[in-house]
Design a protein around this motif. Structure first.
Motif, mmCIF file in Angstrom:
data_model
loop_
_atom_site.group_PDB
_atom_site.id
_atom_site.type_symbol
_atom_site.label_atom_id
_atom_site.label_comp_id
_atom_site.label_asym_id
_atom_site.label_seq_id
_atom_site.Cartn_x
_atom_site.Cartn_y
_atom_site.Cartn_z
ATOM 1 N N PRO A 140 0.821 -1.206 0.000
ATOM 2 C CA PRO A 140 0.000 0.000 0.000
ATOM 3 C C PRO A 140 0.865 1.271 0.000
ATOM 4 O O PRO A 140 1.913 1.310 0.630
ATOM 5 N N GLY A 141 0.379 2.255 -0.713
ATOM 6 C CA GLY A 141 1.040 3.563 -0.698
ATOM 7 C C GLY A 141 2.242 3.672 -1.613
ATOM 8 O O GLY A 141 2.783 4.756 -1.797
ATOM 9 N N VAL A 142 2.686 2.545 -2.182
ATOM 10 C CA VAL A 142 3.848 2.606 -3.071
ATOM 11 C C VAL A 142 3.353 2.596 -4.513
ATOM 12 O O VAL A 142 2.795 1.614 -4.978
ATOM 13 N N SER B 41 -1.364 2.137 -6.253
ATOM 14 C CA SER B 41 -0.363 1.505 -5.400
ATOM 15 C C SER B 41 -0.096 0.086 -5.879
ATOM 16 O O SER B 41 -0.981 -0.561 -6.432
ATOM 17 N N LEU B 42 1.110 -0.382 -5.617
ATOM 18 C CA LEU B 42 1.569 -1.669 -6.115
ATOM 19 C C LEU B 42 0.619 -2.813 -5.731
ATOM 20 O O LEU B 42 0.516 -3.176 -4.561
#
Lengths: 479, 263
Positions: free
Chosen positions: B93-95, B143-144
């Protein structure tokens, strides 16, 4: 890296007694009314300020240190601290060759420019960096807008009416043990005043302020934004700072009048101590802002990666109707670091709103507590709060706690709280490594993803530095 | 010289031996399929080649371009040309998906002493490849793998494969959870990459992928060893007859496999 400096400082045999030599550059350790008088005299302060300091000192003497935080701190001997020292250039390294190579390695990793490295490492400033010219240009530009940005010791003389009116107006002298101590012995700090309707044309940073490096351990900052004014203030620096004081007790007060906005961003990267918990700064900070007028807004953003102990709760008093308070925080506790941090949102004004986003990262034996208060006063009709507390754990020896206090005395107010705890999983690391990232970069990437919402609140350049800093702070956290 | 050479590999996790004398040789532009019953060690082999830290190699060797990988970290192996397409790609998350991919590409390039790819060139490349693998433009910015469906994750693995351009792509059940269109897209892209010189090691249970992307050699992995190897038709036979015969015929432990081709 700076361990030696700090342990040396602590190990130094403190000569008892007090030398009231007004010409001296520094005071012997010890705290008494004479100490307070000496500091005030040294700065040539007006009578009212000396009286104010003395009152705080007397209050402090009757107070006890707070013990409610989830922190293990050895008792501090306040008589063993020196409360005044002029810039001690002669004590610092003469050139970069004398600076701890480990510190320089970190600077390099953070991309700190060469001349800045020298300045941060405490190498005599004049020799490497002509800060005066930068500051002068800067000040002239601000003056055109009527913005005041200067050391608070200077503002006491140049803008006495403003300082007298607002100093202690948000954080009263007896607010808490550390604030009272700060009131009595504060060294220096920033004063910012934004006149009515002015949008400050640039981000104000301590980085560019004269004396910024020698504000000492009892920093005091006061920011006032008049009606409709806007200012973004950056405190700190992503590079680790050389510092010889183990105890820090700062106070920051913000006043936002009607329709004014203050955005206050901090990157705190004081020396955290070594992996075994030796050395490191104790950071006890009181930060509070008041949204005094309607629709005023105060936003705190903090990235806390340093210090051995962090005790800090940047807060908002939402007095104005429809005023807004925000708190965005990233805190890292690695090795033996301890952090008890959070915020207080006190809703008084009807329709006031607050948002709290706290991201705590614990690694090694780090311990971390989010402690937050949301209070809805009876007058806060239709007020609302949303709180999100996320903890990320790296390894199995660290700990994270979330302690939300919610007090509502207004039935129409709404309070929302969400909390999550996650770990960096081995399969996430392996995935990133398989794609070519080394362990440290993989951890940094996951951590930056975790902190994304908070980093997004930082001014652009600061955010990029903060991202790198998170990586550096967690070096060796995995594997 | 073969691209990938595995000699008599014995590897364990904890106290358990999971590979028991496995040998394999893959040349440039070749497609190999590893088939076998559940628990035979197929995914384990994929992870061990990539350097997963949970496994210990007790004896034998894994070489890429003649150089042993055993002492190398997963990221070093990646830079040298190993790609593992995961069965269950993790979400982070978030990346940002593209930020991650560019970071990974440049990390590999730095390690190989190559110039980094700047943001505009990377974006062009990524968009082009995303279109080829049929990954929605909206997804590449998210996100990834966060909130991606199973099929989207697999397409995202294919995007990473196309952008990172390894020498050897190990695809662990890339076909699971894919609908017919997605499977065709995976096969088409794999074929394109193979034509450009990439080698493949496919771990699979099914013929669906192998029909669309025919292997040169099929290996039967049972009990931590390759017990039989053959041409593409072997996959058909296995589908019809299962692995029972091989399981029963499994010789005693310890000795290396005599069945690997190209020995």
């Amino acid at each position: 890296m700076q361990t030696e400096v700090i342990t040396d400082a602590l190990a130094r045999a403190y000569a008892p007694g007090f030398i009231s030599d007004i010409e001296a550059d520094s005071l012997e350790p010890g705290l008494s009314e004479d100490t307070v008088r000496f500091i005030s005299a040294k700065k040539g302060e007006p009578e009212w300020l000396l009286a104010w300091r003395l009152k705080a000192y007397r209050l402090w003497q009757r107070m006890t240190p707070p013990d409610w935080a989830a922190l293990e701190i050895p008792s501090i001997d306040y008589q063993s601290i020196s409360y005044f020292s002029a810039p001690r250039k002669k004590d610092g390294p003469k050139s970069l060759e004398e600076v701890d190579p480990e510190l320089l390695r970190v600077y390099e990793k953070l991309g700190v420019p060469l001349h800045e490295r020298a300045r941060l490492a405490g190498v005599a400033v004049d020799a490497v960096f002509d800060s005066v010219s930068v500051v002068t240009t800067f000040r002239e530009q601000l003056a055109e807008y009527g913005v005041v940005f200067c050391p608070i010791s200077e503002a006491v003389h140049s803008h006495p009416e403003l300082v007298q009116r607002y100093l202690g107006s948000v954080v009263p002298q007896a607010d808490n043990y550390f604030a009272a101590l700060n009131c009595a012995v504060f060294s220096d700090g920033s004063f910012v005043y934004i006149p009515k309707g002015v949008r400050c044309p640039m981000e104000l940073s301590t980085y560019f302020r004269i004396n910024a490096l020698n504000t000492g351990q009892f920093e005091r900052t006061l920011i006032v934004a008049e009606e409709g004014a806007y200012v973004s203030y950056l405190e700190g620096c992503t590079a680790p700072m050389r510092d010889e004081n183990q105890l820090h007790a700062a106070v920051v007060e913000l006043v936002a009048h009607t329709d004014a906005q203050i955005k206050y961003s901090t990157v705190q990267n004081w020396y955290p101590g070594d992996a075994e918990g030796r050395g490191g700064i104790y950071n006890f900070v009181t930060k509070r802002g008041i949204c005094a007028g309607d629709r005023a807004k105060i936003s705190w953003t903090q990235v806390e990666t340093g210090s051995a102990v962090t005790w800090k709760y940047p807060s908002c008093i939402l007095k104005g109707a429809d005023s807004v308070g925000e708190f965005y925080s990233v805190a890292i506790s690695h090795h033996r670091q301890q952090a008890d941090t959070g915020t207080k949102m006190v809703h008084i004004g009807p329709g006031s709103r607050s948002t709290i986003v706290s991201k705590g990262i614990s690694a090694g034996h780090g311990r971390q507590t989010y402690r937050g208060l949301v209070r809805m006063e009876p007058s806060a009709r239709g007020a609302s709060n949303f709180t999100q507390c996320d903890s990320l754990l790296i390894g199995s020896n660290c700990a994270a706690n979330t302690v939300p206090y919610i007090e509502s005395r207004q039935p129409s107010a709404s309070v929302g709280h969400e909390a999550t705890t996650t770990r960096i999983r081995a399969d996430q690391l392996f995935y990133l490594q398989q794609r070519g990232l080394n362990t440290e970069d993989a951890v940094a990437l996951i951590v930056n993803g975790f902190c994304k919402e908070v980093l997004a609140e930082l001014p652009m350049e600061f955010a990029v530095e903060a991202q790198k800093l998170l990586g550096v702070s967690l070096e060796g956290a995995v594997g | 010289m073969a691209l990938l050479e595995i000699d008599n590999l014995v590897a364990s996790i904890g106290e358990t031996d999971v590979l028991r004398g496995l040998s394999l040789r893959v040349d440039a532009s070749e497609v190999h399929a590893i088939m076998g019953p559940n628990g035979a060690g197929k995914s384990t082999l994929a992870k061990i080649i990539a350097g997963h830290p949970d496994y210990t190699v007790k004896s034998g060797d894994i070489r890429l371009d003649g150089e042993s990988l055993l002492e190398k970290s997963p990221d070093e192996r990646a830079a040298q040309g190993i790609f593992l397409g995961f069965q269950d790609p993790v979400e982070i998350p978030g990346v940002n998906n593209l930020y991650f991919l560019r970071t990974a590409l440049n990390a590999q390039r730095r390690r190989r002493g190559e110039a980094e790819v700047d943001a505009p060139s990377f974006l062009r490349l990524a968009k082009e490849e995303a279109a080829r693998v049929g990954l929605d433009a909206g997804l590449i910015k998210r996100s990834l793998n966060d909130g991606f469906s199973g099929g989207e994750r697999k397409r995202n693995e294919m995007l990473q494969l196309s952008v990172l351009q390894p020498k050897l792509a190990i695809l662990d059940e890339i076909d699971s959870g894919l609908d017919i269109d997605a499977l065709a897209s995976v096969a088409e892209n794999a074929g394109r990459l193979r034509a450009a010189g990439m080698s493949f090691l496919l771990v699979t249970h099914y013929n669906r992928l192998l029909d669309a992307f025919p292997p040169d050699i099929v290996h039967v992995l049972v009990g931590g060893r390759i017990v039989h190897s053959g041409g593409a038709t072997l996959a058909k036979e296995l589908e019809a007859s299962g692995y029972q015969a091989w399981s029963q015929a499994e010789p005693g432990l310890g000795a290396g496999s005599h069945h690997a081709l190209h020995a």
